[in-house]
Design an enzyme around this catalytic site. Structure first.
Site, mmCIF file in Angstrom:
data_model
loop_
_atom_site.group_PDB
_atom_site.id
_atom_site.type_symbol
_atom_site.label_atom_id
_atom_site.label_comp_id
_atom_site.label_asym_id
_atom_site.label_seq_id
_atom_site.Cartn_x
_atom_site.Cartn_y
_atom_site.Cartn_z
ATOM 1 N N LYS A 1 -38.688 15.614 -31.345
ATOM 2 C CA LYS A 1 -37.795 15.133 -30.280
ATOM 3 C C LYS A 1 -38.366 13.862 -29.656
ATOM 4 O O LYS A 1 -37.664 12.886 -29.404
ATOM 5 C CB LYS A 1 -37.611 16.200 -29.190
ATOM 6 C CG LYS A 1 -36.790 17.397 -29.612
ATOM 7 C CD LYS A 1 -35.372 17.000 -30.015
ATOM 8 C CE LYS A 1 -34.546 18.205 -30.438
ATOM 9 N NZ LYS A 1 -33.201 17.819 -30.924
ATOM 10 N N SER B 1 -34.792 17.218 -25.395
ATOM 11 C CA SER B 1 -35.217 18.475 -24.790
ATOM 12 C C SER B 1 -36.257 18.229 -23.708
ATOM 13 O O SER B 1 -37.073 17.302 -23.813
ATOM 14 C CB SER B 1 -35.815 19.371 -25.882
ATOM 15 O OG SER B 1 -36.451 20.484 -25.319
ATOM 16 N N TYR C 1 -41.890 20.713 -33.559
ATOM 17 C CA TYR C 1 -40.476 20.627 -33.105
ATOM 18 C C TYR C 1 -40.389 19.676 -31.912
ATOM 19 O O TYR C 1 -39.615 18.717 -31.930
ATOM 20 C CB TYR C 1 -39.930 22.001 -32.710
ATOM 21 C CG TYR C 1 -38.728 21.874 -31.814
ATOM 22 C CD1 TYR C 1 -38.843 22.042 -30.424
ATOM 23 C CD2 TYR C 1 -37.499 21.501 -32.332
ATOM 24 C CE1 TYR C 1 -37.748 21.855 -29.599
ATOM 25 C CE2 TYR C 1 -36.401 21.321 -31.501
ATOM 26 C CZ TYR C 1 -36.543 21.499 -30.139
ATOM 27 O OH TYR C 1 -35.452 21.300 -29.317
HETATM 28 C C1 WQD Z 1 -37.865 31.150 -21.972
HETATM 29 C C2 WQD Z 1 -38.818 32.053 -21.196
HETATM 30 C C3 WQD Z 1 -40.656 32.834 -22.523
HETATM 31 C C4 WQD Z 1 -38.422 35.378 -25.245
HETATM 32 C C5 WQD Z 1 -37.460 26.712 -25.974
HETATM 33 C C6 WQD Z 1 -37.753 25.360 -26.550
HETATM 34 C C7 WQD Z 1 -36.816 24.345 -25.950
HETATM 35 C C8 WQD Z 1 -35.408 24.804 -26.197
HETATM 36 C C9 WQD Z 1 -35.196 26.133 -25.510
HETATM 37 C C10 WQD Z 1 -34.502 24.048 -28.295
HETATM 38 C C11 WQD Z 1 -40.283 31.758 -21.516
HETATM 39 C C12 WQD Z 1 -39.779 33.998 -22.059
HETATM 40 C C13 WQD Z 1 -38.727 34.491 -24.224
HETATM 41 C C14 WQD Z 1 -38.869 36.716 -25.166
HETATM 42 C C15 WQD Z 1 -39.895 36.231 -23.059
HETATM 43 N N1 WQD Z 1 -35.166 24.949 -27.573
HETATM 44 N N2 WQD Z 1 -39.453 34.916 -23.152
HETATM 45 N N3 WQD Z 1 -39.593 37.099 -24.066
HETATM 46 O O1 WQD Z 1 -39.587 28.421 -24.698
HETATM 47 O O2 WQD Z 1 -38.490 27.739 -22.489
HETATM 48 O O3 WQD Z 1 -37.736 26.703 -24.601
HETATM 49 O O4 WQD Z 1 -36.109 27.058 -26.145
HETATM 50 O O5 WQD Z 1 -34.096 22.982 -27.941
HETATM 51 O O6 WQD Z 1 -37.019 23.099 -26.586
HETATM 52 O O7 WQD Z 1 -39.077 24.994 -26.219
HETATM 53 O O8 WQD Z 1 -37.188 29.065 -24.166
HETATM 54 O O9 WQD Z 1 -35.941 31.168 -24.272
HETATM 55 O O10 WQD Z 1 -37.964 30.889 -25.786
HETATM 56 O O11 WQD Z 1 -38.278 31.201 -23.345
HETATM 57 O O12 WQD Z 1 -40.567 36.611 -22.075
HETATM 58 O O13 WQD Z 1 -38.634 37.576 -26.070
HETATM 59 O O14 WQD Z 1 -38.591 33.405 -21.592
HETATM 60 O O15 WQD Z 1 -42.033 33.209 -22.477
HETATM 61 O O16 WQD Z 1 -41.043 31.974 -20.347
HETATM 62 P P1 WQD Z 1 -38.374 28.007 -23.943
HETATM 63 P P2 WQD Z 1 -37.306 30.630 -24.473
#
Ligand code: WQD
Length: 338
Positions: A154, A125, A150
């Protein structure tokens, strides 16, 4: 060629099984179904016409992993997805994450060595980069201290694989995913968050279909053009196809080092608001959202330098943000029986 796909009923795993079968590989899925449904096996069969073999197994148990490899002689390679992956949960339950994610990997590597299986593609990741100092981020960028157990599993997994490859015949390709979203065009497989999802795309589609009242946008005060955080969203089918290319690369002896690392993104950064606008444009559904405080642990912006994957793998993400958001919506509608 027989490929063992651990976590193959999961989101990225199931899409990868489809692409493997399309290329003529025989697939055995090993999954403990802790975060996926057995229905995925039938649905993969409906897409490709070939139902993959399936074994319900907890890879963190040494004996069951040994038994699995003894019952499937002649495996040619492994693609390893099986892991717990909820960032927030990992902070609250670190031992659950370290034990499951790392003991599973170690059991797997031990059995691969015992059975002379040399090649593994590992699901890593971009989280290993933390907030990169330079954007776009390439594979030579420094690994930052993980923001969650988590993310740490990785990083540690990459180190375990690298150390084992130095003293055994193990060869590995580590694929560092950016943000996989979207679903197969058939809408028969997709992201199936059991419980409350935390990732952006399923929260958007669940809000749009009425399962949730609104989407909380975590942070409007980032140092980005529209104040919301930026990520490199990649269509899950593009991502799946890269896994097939990676496994073929090793099976055909084209890999240039025992361990190769590739960033899998589109190279384009989109903000949360960009994703919302794309969703509303492609689905014609107005999304209810509100701006809230930043989420702990979130980085401000990250997107991939995809040059190395484009050049070495001859792979480039094909689908744009609109295809991603529309396919995610079609999947959510299918889940709702629409
Ligand atoms: C994306 C953006 C949030 C939800 C994580 C893991 C990564 C991988 C993918 C597993 C961010 C914003 C999100 C919400 C929001 N996972 N958001 N409201 O955190 O980039 O990555 O998931 O392998 O390892 O770290 O993904 O989709 O959670 O967030 O505003 O209800 O969307 O703040 O900016 P992230 P995400």
């Amino acid at each position: 060629m027989k490929i063992l796909v651990t976590g193959g009923t999961g989101y990225i795993g199931s899409h990868t099984v489809v692409e493997l079968q399309k290329k003529g590989f025989e697939v055995i899925i090993a999954d403990n179904l802790s975060n996926s449904s057995i229905d995925v096996v039938d649905n993969i069969g409906r897409i490709t016409g070939v139902k993959p073999l399936f074994e319900k197994i907890d890879l963190s148990k040494e004996e069951t992993t040994q038994d699995l490899f003894n019952r499937y002689p002649g495996l040619n390679a492994v693609i390893h997805f099986a892991a717990f992956k909820a960032v927030g949960e990992s902070v609250m339950l670190p031992l659950k994450y370290y034990r499951n994610n790392l003991v599973s990997l170690m059991n797997l590597l031990r059995e691969m060595e015992t059975h002379g299986i040399r090649d593994i593609v590992f699901s890593s990741s971009c989280t290993v980069y933390g907030q990169p100092d330079v954007l776009p981020v390439n594979e030579a960028a420094p690994i930052k201290k993980a923001a969650s157990p988590y993310g740490n599993t990785k990083q540690i997994a990459e180190e375990i694989i690298t150390d084992v490859s130095k003293v055994t015949a193990l060869q590995a390709i580590l694929l560092r995913y950016f943000n996989p979203i979207g679903a197969h065009e058939s809408a028969l497989i997709g992201e199936l968050p059991l419980g409350m999802p935390s990732n952006l795309m399923p929260v958007i589609t669940q809000t749009a279909i009425g399962k949730r009242e609104f989407l909380n946008v975590w942070g409007k005060d980032y140092n980005t053009p529209d104040g919301t955080a930026i990520r490199d969203y990649i269509h899950v089918v593009d991502l799946a196809q890269a896994h097939v290319i990676a496994i073929e690369r090793m099976l055909e002896g084209k890999n240039k080092q025992n361990v190769e690392i590739f960033n899998l993104g589109t190279g384009i950064g989109y903000s949360v608001l960009d994703v919302i606008k794309s969703f509303e444009r492609t689905t014609k559904v107005k999304l209810a959202y509100r701006f809230m405080e930043r989420r702990l642990g979130d980085v401000e912006e990250v997107w991939a330098d995809t040059e190395f994957a484009n050049q070495e793998l001859g792979w480039k993400a094909q689908q744009g943000l609109d295809e991603m958001t529309l396919s995610a919506w079609n999947w959510e509608r299918k889940l709702a029986g629409m």
